[in-house]
Each structure stands twice: as C-alpha cells, then as structure tokens.
Design a protein around this motif. Structure first.
Motif, PDB file in Angstrom:
ATOM      1  N   ILE A  24      17.183  38.925  81.890  1.00 30.90           N
ATOM      2  CA  ILE A  24      17.886  38.150  82.909  1.00 30.90           C
ATOM      3  C   ILE A  24      19.322  38.665  83.039  1.00 30.90           C
ATOM      4  CG2 ILE A  24      16.472  36.093  82.469  1.00 30.90           C
ATOM      5  CD1 ILE A  24      18.923  34.864  81.048  1.00 30.90           C
ATOM      6  N   GLU A  25      19.986  38.230  84.099  1.00 27.45           N
ATOM      7  CA  GLU A  25      21.393  38.565  84.285  1.00 27.45           C
ATOM      8  C   GLU A  25      22.222  37.813  83.242  1.00 27.45           C
ATOM      9  OE1 GLU A  25      24.651  37.581  87.674  1.00 27.45           O
ATOM     10  OE2 GLU A  25      22.752  38.448  88.377  1.00 27.45           O
ATOM     11  N   ALA A  26      23.234  38.478  82.702  1.00 28.40           N
ATOM     12  CA  ALA A  26      24.077  37.870  81.669  1.00 28.40           C
ATOM     13  C   ALA A  26      24.795  36.637  82.205  1.00 28.40           C
ATOM     14  CB  ALA A  26      25.088  38.888  81.163  1.00 28.40           C
ATOM     15  N   LYS A  27      24.962  35.662  81.345  1.00 36.03           N
ATOM     16  CA  LYS A  27      25.624  34.401  81.678  1.00 36.03           C
ATOM     17  C   LYS A  27      26.936  34.287  80.915  1.00 36.03           C
ATOM     18  CE  LYS A  27      21.827  33.390  83.827  1.00 36.03           C
ATOM     19  NZ  LYS A  27      21.630  34.374  84.858  1.00 36.03           N
ATOM     20  N   LYS A  28      27.837  33.432  81.390  1.00 34.89           N
ATOM     21  CA  LYS A  28      29.151  33.258  80.747  1.00 34.89           C
ATOM     22  C   LYS A  28      29.065  32.403  79.495  1.00 34.89           C
ATOM     23  CE  LYS A  28      31.783  33.852  84.963  1.00 34.89           C
ATOM     24  NZ  LYS A  28      32.703  33.270  85.922  1.00 34.89           N
ATOM     25  N   GLU A  29      28.430  31.237  79.590  1.00 36.23           N
ATOM     26  CA  GLU A  29      28.371  30.324  78.454  1.00 36.23           C
ATOM     27  C   GLU A  29      27.412  30.860  77.386  1.00 36.23           C
ATOM     28  OE1 GLU A  29      27.452  29.298  81.609  1.00 36.23           O
ATOM     29  OE2 GLU A  29      29.339  28.406  82.207  1.00 36.23           O
ATOM     30  N   GLN A  30      27.638  30.443  76.170  1.00 38.77           N
ATOM     31  CA  GLN A  30      26.754  30.841  75.080  1.00 38.77           C
ATOM     32  C   GLN A  30      25.496  29.968  75.067  1.00 38.77           C
ATOM     33  OE1 GLN A  30      27.017  33.381  72.791  1.00 38.77           O
ATOM     34  NE2 GLN A  30      28.671  34.038  74.136  1.00 38.77           N
ATOM     35  N   PRO A  31      24.343  30.554  74.716  1.00 39.77           N
ATOM     36  CA  PRO A  31      23.139  29.727  74.598  1.00 39.77           C
ATOM     37  C   PRO A  31      23.241  28.836  73.359  1.00 39.77           C
ATOM     38  CG  PRO A  31      22.690  31.963  73.895  1.00 39.77           C
ATOM     39  CD  PRO A  31      24.093  31.960  74.428  1.00 39.77           C
ATOM     40  N   LYS A  32      22.611  27.668  73.444  1.00 38.70           N
ATOM     41  CA  LYS A  32      22.572  26.762  72.295  1.00 38.70           C
ATOM     42  C   LYS A  32      21.200  26.106  72.289  1.00 38.70           C
ATOM     43  CE  LYS A  32      24.919  23.004  70.016  1.00 38.70           C
ATOM     44  NZ  LYS A  32      25.938  21.969  70.110  1.00 38.70           N
ATOM     45  N   THR A  33      20.427  26.367  71.257  1.00 38.41           N
ATOM     46  CA  THR A  33      19.038  25.912  71.140  1.00 38.41           C
ATOM     47  C   THR A  33      18.251  26.150  72.437  1.00 38.41           C
ATOM     48  OG1 THR A  33      19.598  23.600  71.636  1.00 38.41           O
ATOM     49  CG2 THR A  33      19.536  24.227  69.319  1.00 38.41           C
ATOM     50  N   PRO A  34      18.176  27.409  72.880  1.00 39.77           N
ATOM     51  CA  PRO A  34      17.472  27.708  74.134  1.00 39.77           C
ATOM     52  C   PRO A  34      15.970  27.441  74.032  1.00 39.77           C
ATOM     53  CG  PRO A  34      18.040  29.734  72.996  1.00 39.77           C
ATOM     54  CD  PRO A  34      18.669  28.612  72.225  1.00 39.77           C
ATOM     55  N   VAL A  35      15.426  26.908  75.118  1.00 37.29           N
ATOM     56  CA  VAL A  35      13.998  26.621  75.184  1.00 37.29           C
ATOM     57  C   VAL A  35      13.510  26.865  76.613  1.00 37.29           C
ATOM     58  CG1 VAL A  35      14.361  24.152  75.608  1.00 37.29           C
ATOM     59  CG2 VAL A  35      12.198  24.923  74.650  1.00 37.29           C
TER      60      VAL A  35
END
Length: 122
Positions: A24-35
């Motif tokens: 996917i295209e990079a995002k600004k915010e950090q992932p947290k418990t991605p599902v």
C-alpha cells in the motif's frame, strides 16, 4: 472519531511459503495493533490504528479464498518503489462487514468489470 479512506491502488502478493503481502501507499501515522476485517467478498476493512480505517477496494477474486484462510498478512508501505515500513496485520474473518459499500461509492467486482467493458466498447 475514526476516519475512513479508500486505498484504491494496492497490490496483494503471495510469498513462496504461502504468506500474503499487501503493498500500500505509505501513511503518516504509525500503525497500532493493525487488523484487516474480511468477509471473503469484494472489499476489506484495514483498521490501521484507532483513528484510521482504510477500505481495501476490490479484492481480486483469485486471492479471496486464500485470504480467508490466513491468520495474518504482511503490510508493506511504499513510497514510490521504496519500502517505508512493513509489519504484520492480524486477519479478523467475519461473515459480513456491516458497511454499506454503495454509500462509500464502491461497486462490486462484477459491477466494476462490467463498467470497464462498457468503456472499452464505447
């Protein structure tokens, strides 16, 4: 309040040992418990963190069954052709995602293919 965006340009790939990658295209915010919430149909919902829900638009029919079998996937966030980040996202398999995809402006895979064929004929 969590926001919804649509990831229209992403790629799904299978590794040599059956692992599944989402590019996917990079995002600004950090992932947290991605599902990723998936019901085996046209679209999936990627809950990247508490504030960011991403609709994975049009899961190709050829990968749907395999995607329903895996417990997790590898998310690879890209900037152009460079990897910014990669991480594991747990798969949450459900019978039905309770979203009205039409209200989000999305069609089914079959409707999308029919509209593309109509454009070619015109």
């Amino acid at each position: 309040m969590a926001k919804f965006t649509t990831e229209k340009k992403f790629m799904v790939a299978e590794g040599e040992e059956g692992e599944v990658y989402f590019f996917i295209e990079a995002k600004k915010e950090q992932p947290k418990t991605p599902v990723i919430i998936y019901d085996g149909k046209d679209h999936a919902l990627f809950r990247r963190n508490e504030e960011q829900n991403i609709i994975l638009d049009y899961i190709h029919p050829s990968v749907r069954e395999h995607l329903r079998q895996v417990p997790e996937v590898i998310i690879v966030e890209m900037i152009l052709e460079n990897i910014k980040d990669s991480y594991i996202a747990r798969m949450q398999h459900v019978d039905n995602i309770p979203l009205d995809w039409q209200k989000a402006g999305l069609k089914t895979w079959d409707e999308l293919m029919l509209s593309k064929e109509g454009k070619k004929e015109a």
